[in-house]
Design an enzyme around this catalytic site. Structure first.
Site, mmCIF file in Angstrom:
data_model
loop_
_atom_site.group_PDB
_atom_site.id
_atom_site.type_symbol
_atom_site.label_atom_id
_atom_site.label_comp_id
_atom_site.label_asym_id
_atom_site.label_seq_id
_atom_site.Cartn_x
_atom_site.Cartn_y
_atom_site.Cartn_z
ATOM 1 N N ASP A 187 0.795 -1.229 0.000
ATOM 2 C CA ASP A 187 0.000 0.000 0.000
ATOM 3 C C ASP A 187 0.825 1.274 0.000
ATOM 4 O OD1 ASP A 187 -2.539 1.253 0.047
ATOM 5 O OD2 ASP A 187 -2.349 1.635 2.189
ATOM 6 N N HIS A 240 3.422 4.631 5.976
ATOM 7 C CA HIS A 240 2.915 5.258 4.755
ATOM 8 C C HIS A 240 1.625 6.076 4.908
ATOM 9 C CE1 HIS A 240 1.011 1.140 4.402
ATOM 10 N NE2 HIS A 240 -0.043 1.894 4.144
HETATM 11 ZN ZN LIG Z 1 -2.068 1.246 4.094
#
Ligand SMILES: [Zn+2]
Length: 681
Positions: A375, A579
């Site tokens: 991700d 992130h």
């Molecule tokens: Zn994530």
């Protein structure tokens, strides 16, 4: 023959909705519920269990945003359930779950009175299998977190609930159900048969014989059953489906390695403190699932999340550790967290691996070889070199499928970095890291797989992410039914390593993609939350200087190297490169906390630098300037020190200084170390 396909498919849907699903539980009885609410931060079980609880019925509102309510649930398993063969007793809980995505609303964790975690309850995973016998007592605690849904249907409009100071005190959930229930195993299995077959049927072309064959089999199943006695006729129904379920997959069917997965963002629409509990809930679900499914293995990334478990849930961590030793709980990724890879410096990216792999090796004796970043928001071309230097062999992500304009042409390839290093890389063509193994998802993976003709294997990560609870028994049931099923890709319960070894053997010379894997999405992440970004940048520079001078002090004067303090500072900085923290995409609460943490890191490192400088320079009353840069500045060599001169004086905003003024200072004037080019603002 008349074409009654559409009519029959509607009949199938209605049977499932009105007859099959309601029959999964033969009976249920409500439990007594008492409650105690935590007014502030979550408390450990040992503290919660000592509180006085008051009567609390279902139907009542509970939970101010970000609050925690402990429910004490008690009762007796009905003695009349004693004769019910083919059943299991389970706790069924509905905390007031909404139709919103699991992981973004209330969640609960179920404990025994002696502090053992059984399993979590989430919107799509509401039951807890119990060993209680008919006539036996049930006594459990549910730690219910009133996490608000701040997504507004994933429109991400501004919300007051992203900060506890503005989230309000209104109770936002209503307890709907806390029951003991008797699950009919045959009906549950039949329900899974229907889910897989109807999902496959709808993906097959209308004109294909296999679609009609599945439809007729489902129709025959319904005809064979008594809609008023689903439990009594479930066996007949399953027999009617046996042949269509036994039809093997085509020889050229796409091969899917199904890998249990949970993507737990280390902070995002909740603070770090809630992630600690999300990890405990999800890992306890996985351990429960492993008891029932001996062939199920589960990979999970992020050393930080295991470290939280070790610190806050030692009993659960010990059980995870035992399953790691058994090869069933599989640490992957090898990084401290699933970090951003665009903004951290090269040293910090390397430290993600050093810290992550060290934890996994020291705690479990396991070194993950797969880099696992499904991700993160785009991937720097410096990464292949760092990954391979860290000893990793494979890389997995699927994020670039979110690109707005240019689709990546490959799902399996060698990714080449700026120095020419290559790493075998896979993007799951299913385009999700939260799959349920539905017919639609499996067909999508096969349809989109870009390497057709050259290779035929891909990975599908299945499990509800974040607070959704990870893989479920329904998903494993779907994997079993699609192991070899005519019309479907084949599905094998697998691990990342088994997938990569198979994919590499099948496709030894895949195409090469050279350079950055830029994500055409989330573009504001380079500019939002500037104070968080500045904190990371400053911390990286300070860490280098603190390590440099501490090392120099250790060598030159025998000073003790401040290993623990530096490790703690690194771990904070590595965590905040996650992130959704460093890119600035979290709620206000997360960024306020990040800024406080960076300030604490700066204080700690500044102190370390000053202490090291004093240890190197010894006693005296002059002023010395240290040059942490690589080049000579003002007569002071790179990585050296010397008597300060006027030319060293730099008038800049306050920053940690390596200049040591030894009292009494004869020349009391502000000085600062010469700055390298990375320091310019
Ligand atoms: Zn994530």
């Amino acid at each position: 023959m008349h074409d009654d396909g559409a009519l029959v498919e509607k009949r199938i849907d209605r049977f499932v909705r009105e007859r099959l699903r309601p029959a999964v539980h033969r009976a249920s009885v409500p439990l007594r519920v008492d409650a105690w609410s935590v007014t502030d931060a979550p408390v450990p079980f040992s503290e919660a269990v000592r509180q006085s609880y008051t009567a609390f019925g279902t139907g009542r509102a509970w939970g101010r945003p970000w609050g925690t309510t402990w429910f004490h649930v008690t009762g007796t398993v009905p003695v009349e359930w004693a004769g019910e063969a083919g059943t299991r007793v389970e706790l069924v809980v509905d905390l007031g779950f909404s139709r919103a995505t699991p992981g973004f609303q209330a969640e609960g964790l179920v404990w025994t009175p002696d502090g053992i975690i059984l399993k979590a309850v989430e919107p799509r995973n509401r039951s807890v299998p119990l060993r209680a016998r008919p006539g036996g007592q049930v006594d459990l605690y549910i730690e219910a977190a009133a996490n608000p849904d701040v997504t507004s249907g994933f429109t991400f409009v501004a919300t007051d609930q992203g900060d506890p100071a503005t989230a309000g005190t209104d109770q936002i959930y209503r307890l709907k159900r806390v029951d003991l229930a008797l699950r009919d195993e045959a009906v549950w299995q039949l329900s899974q048969d229907f889910w897989t077959l109807t999902g496959l049927m709808r993906e097959l072309p209308v004109g294909l014989a296999r679609r009609a064959e599945i439809r007729r089999a489902l129709e025959s199943c319904i005809d064979a059953m008594d809609p008023d006695d689903v439990a009594g006729t479930a066996g007949l129904g399953r027999a009617a489906l046996a042949a269509v379920l036994a039809r093997p997959a085509n020889a050229s069917a796409h091969r899917l390695h199904a890998v249990g997965h949970v993507h737990i963002d280390s902070a995002w629409l909740w603070p770090v403190r809630e992630t600690v509990r999300k990890v405990a809930r999800t890992f306890s679900n996985v351990l429960s699932l492993m008891e029932e499914n001996p062939d199920f293995a589960f990979p999970a990334s992020s050393a930080q999340q295991y470290a939280w478990l070790k610190e806050h849930y030692p009993e659960l961590f010990a059980r995870v550790k035992a399953q790691v030793a058994a090869g069933r709980f599989v640490p992957v990724g090898g990084m401290w967290v699933e970090s951003d890879t665009n903004m951290p410096g090269g040293e910090a990216l390397a430290r993600q691996f050093v810290a992550g792999k060290r934890f996994f090796i020291e705690e479990f004796g396991v070194e993950p070889l797969e880099v696992w970043l499904p991700d993160s928001f785009g991937y720097s071309a410096a990464l292949p070199q760092i990954m391979v230097a860290a000893g990793s062999r494979w890389f997995l992500t699927q994020k670039t499928s979110w690109n707005e304009t240019n689709l990546m042409p490959h799902h399996t390839f060698r990714w080449e970095g700026i120095d020419g290093t290559q790493i075998f890389t896979h993007f799951p063509p299913v385009d999700t890291y939260n799959a349920q193994l539905s017919g639609e998802e499996l067909a999508r993976a096969e349809r989109q797989y870009a390497e057709k003709g050259a290779a035929n294997t891909s990975l599908v990560p299945f499990g509800w992410g974040d607070g959704g609870g990870g893989p479920t028994e329904e998903m494993i049931a779907a994997a079993r039914r699609t192991a070899s099923l005519g019309g479907s890709p084949t599905v094998e319960l697998s691990t990342p390593r088994r997938f990569f070894e198979a994919a590499e053997a099948e496709y030894p010379e895949p195409p090469v993609w050279s350079g950055e894997l830029y994500l055409e999405f989330h573009r504001g992440t380079y500019t939002s939350q500037a104070r968080t970004k500045r904190g990371n940048c400053r911390s990286e520079h300070l860490l280098r200087e603190a390590e440099l001078w501490a090392c120099a002090a250790s060598v030159s004067s025998g000073a003790e190297y401040p290993y623990d303090a530096l490790e703690q500072a690194w771990q904070t900085v590595l965590l905040q490169q996650f992130h959704d923290i460093l890119p600035g995409s979290s709620i206000a609460w997360v960024h306020q906390e990040a800024e406080r943490n960076y300030a604490a890191v700066a204080d700690a490192l500044t102190t370390l630098i000053e202490v090291s400088a004093r240890q190197m320079c010894g006693a005296g009353d002059g002023a010395v300037t240290l040059n942490a840069g690589p080049y000579s500045v003002g007569g002071i060599s790179g990585l050296g020190g010397g008597e300060a001169t006027e030319t060293d004086a730099v008038s800049t905003p306050p920053a940690p200084r390596a200049t040591v003024r030894r009292p009494p200072a004869r020349r009391p004037r502000a000085r600062q170390r010469p700055r390298g080019r990375h320091d310019r603002r």
